[in-house]
Design a protein around this motif. Structure first.
Motif, PDB file in Angstrom:
ATOM      1  N   ALA A 160      -5.972   7.866  32.625  1.00 23.19           N
ATOM      2  CA  ALA A 160      -6.507   7.683  33.928  1.00 23.19           C
ATOM      3  C   ALA A 160      -7.975   7.481  33.688  1.00 23.19           C
ATOM      4  CB  ALA A 160      -6.023   8.830  34.867  1.00 23.19           C
TER       5      ALA A 160
ATOM      6  N   ILE B 186     -11.693   6.744  27.421  1.00 23.40           N
ATOM      7  CA  ILE B 186     -10.921   6.011  26.618  1.00 23.40           C
ATOM      8  C   ILE B 186      -9.513   5.603  26.705  1.00 23.40           C
ATOM      9  CG2 ILE B 186     -10.239   6.450  24.242  1.00 23.40           C
ATOM     10  CD1 ILE B 186     -12.797   7.960  23.720  1.00 23.40           C
ATOM     11  N   GLY B 187      -8.663   6.536  27.299  1.00 21.04           N
ATOM     12  CA  GLY B 187      -7.262   6.255  27.606  1.00 21.04           C
ATOM     13  C   GLY B 187      -7.297   4.867  28.656  1.00 21.04           C
TER      14      GLY B 187
ATOM     15  N   ASP C  25      -0.928  10.612  32.878  1.00 17.72           N
ATOM     16  CA  ASP C  25      -1.886  11.725  32.777  1.00 17.72           C
ATOM     17  C   ASP C  25      -1.655  12.718  33.838  1.00 17.72           C
ATOM     18  OD1 ASP C  25      -5.162  10.919  32.351  1.00 17.72           O
ATOM     19  OD2 ASP C  25      -4.820  12.526  33.731  1.00 17.72           O
TER      20      ASP C  25
ATOM     21  N   ASN D  40      -3.662  13.777  36.058  1.00 21.55           N
ATOM     22  CA  ASN D  40      -4.084  13.267  37.211  1.00 21.55           C
ATOM     23  C   ASN D  40      -3.211  12.206  37.340  1.00 21.55           C
ATOM     24  OD1 ASN D  40      -5.626  11.816  39.321  1.00 21.55           O
ATOM     25  ND2 ASN D  40      -7.266  11.519  38.103  1.00 21.55           N
TER      26      ASN D  40
ATOM     27  N   VAL E 110       1.818  13.664  34.430  1.00 24.48           N
ATOM     28  CA  VAL E 110       2.587  14.167  33.305  1.00 24.48           C
ATOM     29  C   VAL E 110       1.488  15.242  32.766  1.00 24.48           C
ATOM     30  CG1 VAL E 110       2.562  12.267  31.937  1.00 24.48           C
ATOM     31  CG2 VAL E 110       4.142  14.409  31.123  1.00 24.48           C
ATOM     32  N   ASP E 111       2.131  16.547  32.459  1.00 23.06           N
ATOM     33  CA  ASP E 111       1.036  17.431  31.870  1.00 23.06           C
ATOM     34  C   ASP E 111       1.550  17.297  30.290  1.00 23.06           C
ATOM     35  OD1 ASP E 111      -0.123  19.456  30.357  1.00 23.06           O
ATOM     36  OD2 ASP E 111       0.267  20.730  31.947  1.00 23.06           O
TER      37      ASP E 111
ATOM     38  N   VAL F 220      -8.361  18.058  26.299  1.00 21.69           N
ATOM     39  CA  VAL F 220      -9.387  18.780  26.953  1.00 21.69           C
ATOM     40  C   VAL F 220     -10.476  19.080  25.871  1.00 21.69           C
ATOM     41  CG1 VAL F 220      -8.055  19.380  28.929  1.00 21.69           C
ATOM     42  CG2 VAL F 220      -7.800  20.938  27.022  1.00 21.69           C
TER      43      VAL F 220
ATOM     44  N   ILE G  64      -2.487  21.621  24.804  1.00 16.60           N
ATOM     45  CA  ILE G  64      -2.705  20.279  25.323  1.00 16.60           C
ATOM     46  C   ILE G  64      -3.023  19.170  24.283  1.00 16.60           C
ATOM     47  CG2 ILE G  64      -3.972  18.623  26.805  1.00 16.60           C
ATOM     48  CD1 ILE G  64      -4.438  21.116  28.645  1.00 16.60           C
TER      49      ILE G  64
ATOM     50  N   ILE H  19      -5.744   9.667  19.216  1.00 15.78           N
ATOM     51  CA  ILE H  19      -7.120   9.915  19.130  1.00 15.78           C
ATOM     52  C   ILE H  19      -7.461  11.198  18.985  1.00 15.78           C
ATOM     53  CG2 ILE H  19      -8.985   9.542  20.637  1.00 15.78           C
ATOM     54  CD1 ILE H  19      -7.500   7.026  20.506  1.00 15.78           C
ATOM     55  N   SER H  20      -8.117  11.266  17.624  1.00 12.44           N
ATOM     56  CA  SER H  20      -8.737  12.595  17.358  1.00 12.44           C
ATOM     57  C   SER H  20     -10.311  12.930  17.589  1.00 12.44           C
ATOM     58  CB  SER H  20      -8.539  12.645  15.764  1.00 12.44           C
ATOM     59  OG  SER H  20      -9.073  11.884  14.992  1.00 12.44           O
TER      60      SER H  20
ATOM     61  N   TYR I  34     -11.275  22.969  20.186  1.00 12.25           N
ATOM     62  CA  TYR I  34     -11.000  21.537  20.014  1.00 12.25           C
ATOM     63  C   TYR I  34     -11.098  20.971  18.609  1.00 12.25           C
ATOM     64  CZ  TYR I  34     -12.501  16.700  21.187  1.00 12.25           C
ATOM     65  OH  TYR I  34     -12.659  15.558  21.309  1.00 12.25           O
TER      66      TYR I  34
ATOM     67  N   PRO J 297     -13.322   9.005  17.341  1.00 15.59           N
ATOM     68  CA  PRO J 297     -14.709   8.928  17.700  1.00 15.59           C
ATOM     69  C   PRO J 297     -15.768   9.790  17.827  1.00 15.59           C
ATOM     70  CG  PRO J 297     -12.787   8.657  19.571  1.00 15.59           C
ATOM     71  CD  PRO J 297     -12.507   9.602  18.227  1.00 15.59           C
TER      72      PRO J 297
ATOM     73  N   PRO K 274     -16.306   9.456  31.614  1.00 16.77           N
ATOM     74  CA  PRO K 274     -16.320  10.759  32.391  1.00 16.77           C
ATOM     75  C   PRO K 274     -16.586  12.018  31.909  1.00 16.77           C
ATOM     76  CG  PRO K 274     -14.926   9.122  33.390  1.00 16.77           C
ATOM     77  CD  PRO K 274     -14.999   8.650  31.907  1.00 16.77           C
ATOM     78  N   ALA K 275     -15.667  12.377  30.737  1.00 18.51           N
ATOM     79  CA  ALA K 275     -15.878  13.579  30.278  1.00 18.51           C
ATOM     80  C   ALA K 275     -17.376  13.751  29.543  1.00 18.51           C
ATOM     81  CB  ALA K 275     -14.787  13.595  29.054  1.00 18.51           C
ATOM     82  N   LEU K 276     -17.857  12.865  28.792  1.00 20.64           N
ATOM     83  CA  LEU K 276     -18.970  13.067  28.210  1.00 20.64           C
ATOM     84  C   LEU K 276     -20.249  13.048  29.419  1.00 20.64           C
ATOM     85  CD1 LEU K 276     -20.440  12.139  25.217  1.00 20.64           C
ATOM     86  CD2 LEU K 276     -21.391  10.529  26.746  1.00 20.64           C
TER      87      LEU K 276
HETATM   88  N1  NAD Z   1     -15.922  10.921  24.925  1.00 19.27           N
HETATM   89  C1  NAD Z   1     -15.919  10.965  23.661  1.00 19.27           C
HETATM   90  O1  NAD Z   1     -17.303  11.195  23.409  1.00 19.27           O
HETATM   91  C2  NAD Z   1     -14.919  11.518  22.847  1.00 19.27           C
HETATM   92  C3  NAD Z   1     -15.242  11.805  21.452  1.00 19.27           C
HETATM   93  C4  NAD Z   1     -14.439  12.287  20.487  1.00 19.27           C
HETATM   94  C5  NAD Z   1     -13.091  12.081  21.045  1.00 19.27           C
HETATM   95  N2  NAD Z   1     -12.785  11.910  22.281  1.00 19.27           N
HETATM   96  C6  NAD Z   1     -11.484  11.946  22.355  1.00 19.27           C
HETATM   97  O2  NAD Z   1     -11.019  10.793  23.091  1.00 19.27           O
HETATM   98  C7  NAD Z   1      -9.769  11.015  24.096  1.00 19.27           C
HETATM   99  C8  NAD Z   1     -10.371  10.814  25.524  1.00 19.27           C
HETATM  100  O3  NAD Z   1     -11.590  11.381  25.860  1.00 19.27           O
HETATM  101  P1  NAD Z   1     -12.511  10.892  27.177  1.00 19.27           P
HETATM  102  O4  NAD Z   1     -13.834  11.152  26.844  1.00 19.27           O
HETATM  103  O5  NAD Z   1     -11.956   9.733  27.400  1.00 19.27           O
HETATM  104  O6  NAD Z   1     -11.836  12.068  28.177  1.00 19.27           O
HETATM  105  P2  NAD Z   1     -11.605  11.925  29.812  1.00 19.27           P
HETATM  106  O7  NAD Z   1     -11.641  13.241  30.367  1.00 19.27           O
HETATM  107  O8  NAD Z   1     -12.362  10.881  30.577  1.00 19.27           O
HETATM  108  O9  NAD Z   1     -10.204  11.651  29.629  1.00 19.27           O
HETATM  109  C9  NAD Z   1      -9.144  12.425  29.429  1.00 19.27           C
HETATM  110  C10 NAD Z   1      -7.931  12.126  30.062  1.00 19.27           C
HETATM  111  O10 NAD Z   1      -6.983  13.178  29.830  1.00 19.27           O
HETATM  112  C11 NAD Z   1      -6.303  13.635  30.672  1.00 19.27           C
HETATM  113  N3  NAD Z   1      -5.624  14.897  30.483  1.00 19.27           N
HETATM  114  C12 NAD Z   1      -6.249  16.182  30.463  1.00 19.27           C
HETATM  115  N4  NAD Z   1      -5.349  17.170  30.188  1.00 19.27           N
HETATM  116  C13 NAD Z   1      -4.189  16.334  30.221  1.00 19.27           C
HETATM  117  C14 NAD Z   1      -2.798  16.988  30.238  1.00 19.27           C
HETATM  118  N5  NAD Z   1      -2.635  18.254  29.961  1.00 19.27           N
HETATM  119  N6  NAD Z   1      -1.647  16.113  30.221  1.00 19.27           N
HETATM  120  C15 NAD Z   1      -2.138  14.891  30.529  1.00 19.27           C
HETATM  121  N7  NAD Z   1      -3.162  14.163  30.592  1.00 19.27           N
HETATM  122  C16 NAD Z   1      -4.250  15.248  30.499  1.00 19.27           C
HETATM  123  C17 NAD Z   1      -7.188  13.762  32.044  1.00 19.27           C
HETATM  124  O11 NAD Z   1      -6.815  13.858  33.281  1.00 19.27           O
HETATM  125  C18 NAD Z   1      -8.254  12.701  31.859  1.00 19.27           C
HETATM  126  O12 NAD Z   1      -7.635  11.317  32.568  1.00 19.27           O
HETATM  127  C19 NAD Z   1      -9.572  12.594  24.029  1.00 19.27           C
HETATM  128  O13 NAD Z   1      -8.479  12.976  23.028  1.00 19.27           O
HETATM  129  C20 NAD Z   1     -11.015  13.176  23.274  1.00 19.27           C
HETATM  130  O14 NAD Z   1     -10.891  14.320  22.726  1.00 19.27           O
HETATM  131  C21 NAD Z   1     -13.778  11.549  23.192  1.00 19.27           C
END
Ligand code: NAD
Length: 248
Positions: free
Chosen positions: A11, A14-15, A33, A35, A58-59, A89, A109, A136-137, A151, A181, A187-189
């Motif tokens: 949702a 990256i996903g 997701d 969400n 889905v959680d 998270v 999670i 994705i790590s 984390y 990455p 949005p998380a960043l």
């Molecule tokens: N953005 C970064 O800088 C960065 C860097 C390194 C790794 N990552 C990894 O990339 C991936 C995506 O991160 P992002 O930045 O896009 O984050 P994001 O918060 O924008 O997206 C993460 C999504 O995961 C969903 N989610 C959270 N808990 C969940 C659960 N219990 N069940 C199902 N869905 C759940 C959230 O609702 C959200 O839609 C993650 O694995 C994160 O650790 C991100």
């Protein structure tokens, strides 16, 4: 034949970028997701753009919910050929302040959620003697990251799981790889930047050899390659999509 991809965390960020890229490449995509509205919205957008997609709430830490959603996706789209696990998270806490509850939630999670999703889909791939799993790590598992102990430990587990699954399923036609990455504009960043936990993107970017932070599309492009037939000789690898960060 249309290949079916499941993307967790689809949702947002990256996903979402990966869901879009795979749909553009002709995969039928199940967006999962916690969400649920967000997952449905992304699926609607992909369908409106001519793709085939479904979105489910889905959680990933709840095995029964995962199995139920995968069963629905299988019924709607067909056997699962590709799994991308992006749901996670990141809770920023000094190590001494991490409660057991917070530690367990992050692990449940990020690591157990990944286990749940892989185990729920893998028999489809073994039956087909073809499959692609991309987990994705994070660079934080490779370099360490202050105030991100749970984390980074969970992501270290994801890396170890990647290597083990790659070996266990190499002779079954499956590849299992991880993308690690560094800072990616999602949005998380942005939430962390707004909270003052992370500096603005231009400052973060200057700290990376390439001089900018990454985008969801940077990750999606690498992921699409790993999912393709061209990547059949690549398994058990941790692909750093990280702007040149040295990881040793
Ligand atoms: N953005 C970064 O800088 C960065 C860097 C390194 C790794 N990552 C990894 O990339 C991936 C995506 O991160 P992002 O930045 O896009 O984050 P994001 O918060 O924008 O997206 C993460 C999504 O995961 C969903 N989610 C959270 N808990 C969940 C659960 N219990 N069940 C199902 N869905 C759940 C959230 O609702 C959200 O839609 C993650 O694995 C994160 O650790 C991100």
């Amino acid at each position: 034949m249309t290949r079916v991809a499941v993307v967790t965390g689809g949702a947002s960020g990256i996903g979402r970028a990966i869901s879009t890229r795979l749909a553009d490449e002709g995969y039928a995509v199940a967006v999962l997701d916690v969400n649920g509205e967000g997952a449905e919205l992304v699926a609607k957008e992909l369908s409106a753009a001519g793709g085939k997609a479904v979105g489910y709430q889905v959680d990933v830490s709840d095995r029964a919910q995962v199995d139920h959603a995968i069963e629905k996706a299988r019924g709607e789209l067909g056997p699962i050929g590709v799994l991308v696990s992006s749901a996670a998270v990141a809770v920023q806490e000094p190590f001494a302040e991490i409660t057991p509850e917070s530690w367990n939630r992050v692990l449940a999670i990020n690591l157990t959620g990944t286990f749940n999703c892989v185990q729920s889909v893998i028999h489809d791939m073994v039956d087909a003697q073809w499959g692609r799993i991309v987990l994705i790590s994070s660079v934080s598992a490779q370099t360490g990251a202050p105030s991100l102990a749970a984390y980074s430990a969970s992501k270290g587990g994801v890396i170890a799981l990647t290597r083990t699954l790659a070996l266990e399923y190499a002779s079954s036609g499956l590849t299992v790889n991880s993308i690690a990455p560094s800072a990616i504009d999602t949005p998380a960043l942005r939430k962390k930047q707004e909270a003052g936990i992370l500096p603005p993107s231009d400052v973060l970017g200057k700290g990376l050899p390439v001089g900018r932070i990454g985008t969801g599309e940077d990750i999606a492009a690498s992921c699409a390659f790993l999912c393709s037939d061209q990547a059949s000789f690549i398994t058990g690898q941790i692909m750093g999509v990280n702007g040149g960060t040295f990881t040793g």
